[in-house]
Write a protein that holds these residues in place. Structure first.
Motif, PDB file in Angstrom:
ATOM      1  N   ALA A  73       8.661-108.814  78.643  1.00  0.00           N
ATOM      2  CA  ALA A  73       9.940-108.612  77.963  1.00  0.00           C
ATOM      3  C   ALA A  73      11.086-108.422  78.946  1.00  0.00           C
ATOM      4  O   ALA A  73      12.229-108.784  78.651  1.00  0.00           O
ATOM      5  N   ARG A  74      10.790-107.863  80.109  1.00  0.00           N
ATOM      6  CA  ARG A  74      11.800-107.586  81.126  1.00  0.00           C
ATOM      7  C   ARG A  74      11.148-107.678  82.504  1.00  0.00           C
ATOM      8  O   ARG A  74       9.926-107.721  82.622  1.00  0.00           O
ATOM      9  N   ALA A  75      11.979-107.646  83.528  1.00  0.00           N
ATOM     10  CA  ALA A  75      11.454-107.489  84.883  1.00  0.00           C
ATOM     11  C   ALA A  75      10.761-106.132  84.981  1.00  0.00           C
ATOM     12  O   ALA A  75      11.056-105.205  84.217  1.00  0.00           O
ATOM     13  N   ALA A  76       9.832-106.010  85.911  1.00  0.00           N
ATOM     14  CA  ALA A  76       9.080-104.765  86.055  1.00  0.00           C
ATOM     15  C   ALA A  76      10.014-103.598  86.352  1.00  0.00           C
ATOM     16  O   ALA A  76      10.935-103.712  87.162  1.00  0.00           O
ATOM     17  N   LEU A  77       9.772-102.483  85.682  1.00  0.00           N
ATOM     18  CA  LEU A  77      10.501-101.247  85.949  1.00  0.00           C
ATOM     19  C   LEU A  77       9.792-100.526  87.086  1.00  0.00           C
ATOM     20  O   LEU A  77       8.664-100.051  86.923  1.00  0.00           O
ATOM     21  N   LYS A  78      10.414-100.464  88.253  1.00  0.00           N
ATOM     22  CA  LYS A  78       9.851 -99.755  89.395  1.00  0.00           C
ATOM     23  C   LYS A  78      10.287 -98.296  89.324  1.00  0.00           C
ATOM     24  O   LYS A  78      11.466 -98.013  89.085  1.00  0.00           O
ATOM     25  N   SER A  79       9.357 -97.382  89.546  1.00  0.00           N
ATOM     26  CA  SER A  79       9.682 -95.975  89.318  1.00  0.00           C
ATOM     27  C   SER A  79       8.768 -95.055  90.111  1.00  0.00           C
ATOM     28  O   SER A  79       7.632 -95.416  90.443  1.00  0.00           O
ATOM     29  N   ASP A  80       9.268 -93.850  90.399  1.00  0.00           N
ATOM     30  CA  ASP A  80       8.380 -92.776  90.825  1.00  0.00           C
ATOM     31  C   ASP A  80       7.467 -92.448  89.654  1.00  0.00           C
ATOM     32  O   ASP A  80       7.858 -92.552  88.481  1.00  0.00           O
ATOM     33  N   GLY A  81       6.250 -92.053  89.971  1.00  0.00           N
ATOM     34  CA  GLY A  81       5.311 -91.725  88.912  1.00  0.00           C
ATOM     35  C   GLY A  81       4.341 -90.649  89.351  1.00  0.00           C
ATOM     36  O   GLY A  81       4.318 -90.235  90.516  1.00  0.00           O
ATOM     37  N   ALA A  82       3.560 -90.188  88.406  1.00  0.00           N
ATOM     38  CA  ALA A  82       2.491 -89.232  88.690  1.00  0.00           C
ATOM     39  C   ALA A  82       1.383 -89.463  87.682  1.00  0.00           C
ATOM     40  O   ALA A  82       1.619 -89.980  86.579  1.00  0.00           O
ATOM     41  N   GLU A  83       0.189 -89.073  88.073  1.00  0.00           N
ATOM     42  CA  GLU A  83      -0.989 -89.309  87.237  1.00  0.00           C
ATOM     43  C   GLU A  83      -1.934 -88.127  87.405  1.00  0.00           C
ATOM     44  O   GLU A  83      -2.048 -87.566  88.492  1.00  0.00           O
ATOM     45  N   GLN A  84      -2.590 -87.741  86.324  1.00  0.00           N
ATOM     46  CA  GLN A  84      -3.546 -86.637  86.400  1.00  0.00           C
ATOM     47  C   GLN A  84      -4.712 -86.910  85.471  1.00  0.00           C
ATOM     48  O   GLN A  84      -4.530 -87.382  84.342  1.00  0.00           O
ATOM     49  N   SER A  85      -5.907 -86.611  85.964  1.00  0.00           N
ATOM     50  CA  SER A  85      -7.135 -86.821  85.202  1.00  0.00           C
ATOM     51  C   SER A  85      -7.531 -85.528  84.490  1.00  0.00           C
ATOM     52  O   SER A  85      -7.415 -84.430  85.049  1.00  0.00           O
ATOM     53  N   PHE A  86      -8.022 -85.678  83.261  1.00  0.00           N
ATOM     54  CA  PHE A  86      -8.462 -84.547  82.448  1.00  0.00           C
ATOM     55  C   PHE A  86      -9.911 -84.754  82.016  1.00  0.00           C
ATOM     56  O   PHE A  86     -10.495 -85.816  82.244  1.00  0.00           O
ATOM     57  N   GLU A  87     -10.453 -83.736  81.369  1.00  0.00           N
ATOM     58  CA  GLU A  87     -11.827 -83.843  80.879  1.00  0.00           C
ATOM     59  C   GLU A  87     -11.993 -85.036  79.942  1.00  0.00           C
ATOM     60  O   GLU A  87     -13.039 -85.693  79.937  1.00  0.00           O
ATOM     61  N   HIS A  88     -10.968 -85.307  79.145  1.00  0.00           N
ATOM     62  CA  HIS A  88     -11.089 -86.358  78.135  1.00  0.00           C
ATOM     63  C   HIS A  88      -9.870 -87.276  78.119  1.00  0.00           C
ATOM     64  O   HIS A  88      -9.363 -87.623  77.049  1.00  0.00           O
TER      65      HIS A  88
END
Length: 206
Positions: A73-88
């Motif tokens: 739909a658009r050019a890629a949105l480049k961004s700072d990000g974060a990710e975290q894993s949980f039990e589920h």
């Protein structure tokens, strides 16, 4: 002659002659194809309707290999990000959207959800009264605020099993008229694939 909306309804209309050509300027938001319908009638009132679809060259590229067969739909949105894993499941933060995606793997619906990141610096990062089980951690900041204030999220995700990971990410969506899918670059370089209508998600090789 009509121009058809992406959902198939008649939209713009022009009176055109029996012969000749017609110039149409492609809108910057149009993707994949644009469709026209031409109706002609004789003096007795008998009419015929024909349609033609013009395949459009996609102005943007997907940010990953082996993408969907539809234009983004658009050019890629480049961004700072974060990710975290949980039990589920997982939480993913996209800074430029000010949004947090929550992915559940407990088999219930919805399979994922999205929330506005409402945490502000200077407000509490966590709740010291909540004590995680051994080997688990309490999420903090934006992740923690949603986890604490959305009982369904906390119940379905469980505790975090590690700290959040900051990274540079990218996000794109498909360009269907509706029921679009979202692709987010993961911290490990693979791709989170969020299916339409929060119906599912998976992780594909980037």
């Amino acid at each position: 002659m009509w121009h058809l909306a992406p959902t198939g309804q008649f939209s713009r209309f022009w009176e055109v002659g029996t012969f000749g050509s017609f110039d149409y300027e492609i809108n910057n938001d149009e993707r994949n194809r644009t469709t026209f319908a031409l109706s002609a009638a004789d003096s007795s009132g008998k009419s015929e309707l024909a349609t033609v679809a013009v395949i459009l060259r996609c102005p943007d590229e997907w940010f990953f290999t082996n993408p969907s067969d539809i234009s983004p739909a658009r050019a890629a949105l480049k961004s700072d990000g974060a990710e975290q894993s949980f039990e589920h499941g997982f939480m993913i933060w996209i800074a430029r959207e000010d949004r947090i995606y929550v992915l559940f793997d407990d088999g219930n619906s919805p399979n994922w959800n999205a929330y506005i990141d409402e945490w502000d610096p200077g407000t509490p990062e966590n709740d010291p009264t909540l004590k995680p089980p051994p080997g688990m951690v309490q999420p903090v900041r934006g992740f923690g605020l949603i986890w604490r204030e959305q009982p369904m999220v906390r119940e379905r995700l469980g505790w975090a099993n590690g700290g959040e990971v900051a990274f540079e990410t990218a996000l794109q969506r498909t360009s269907y008229a509706k029921y679009n899918e979202t692709y987010i670059e993961a911290a490990d370089g693979n791709i989170w694939h969020l299916k339409a209508e929060r119906s599912g998600w998976d992780r594909i090789t980037g």
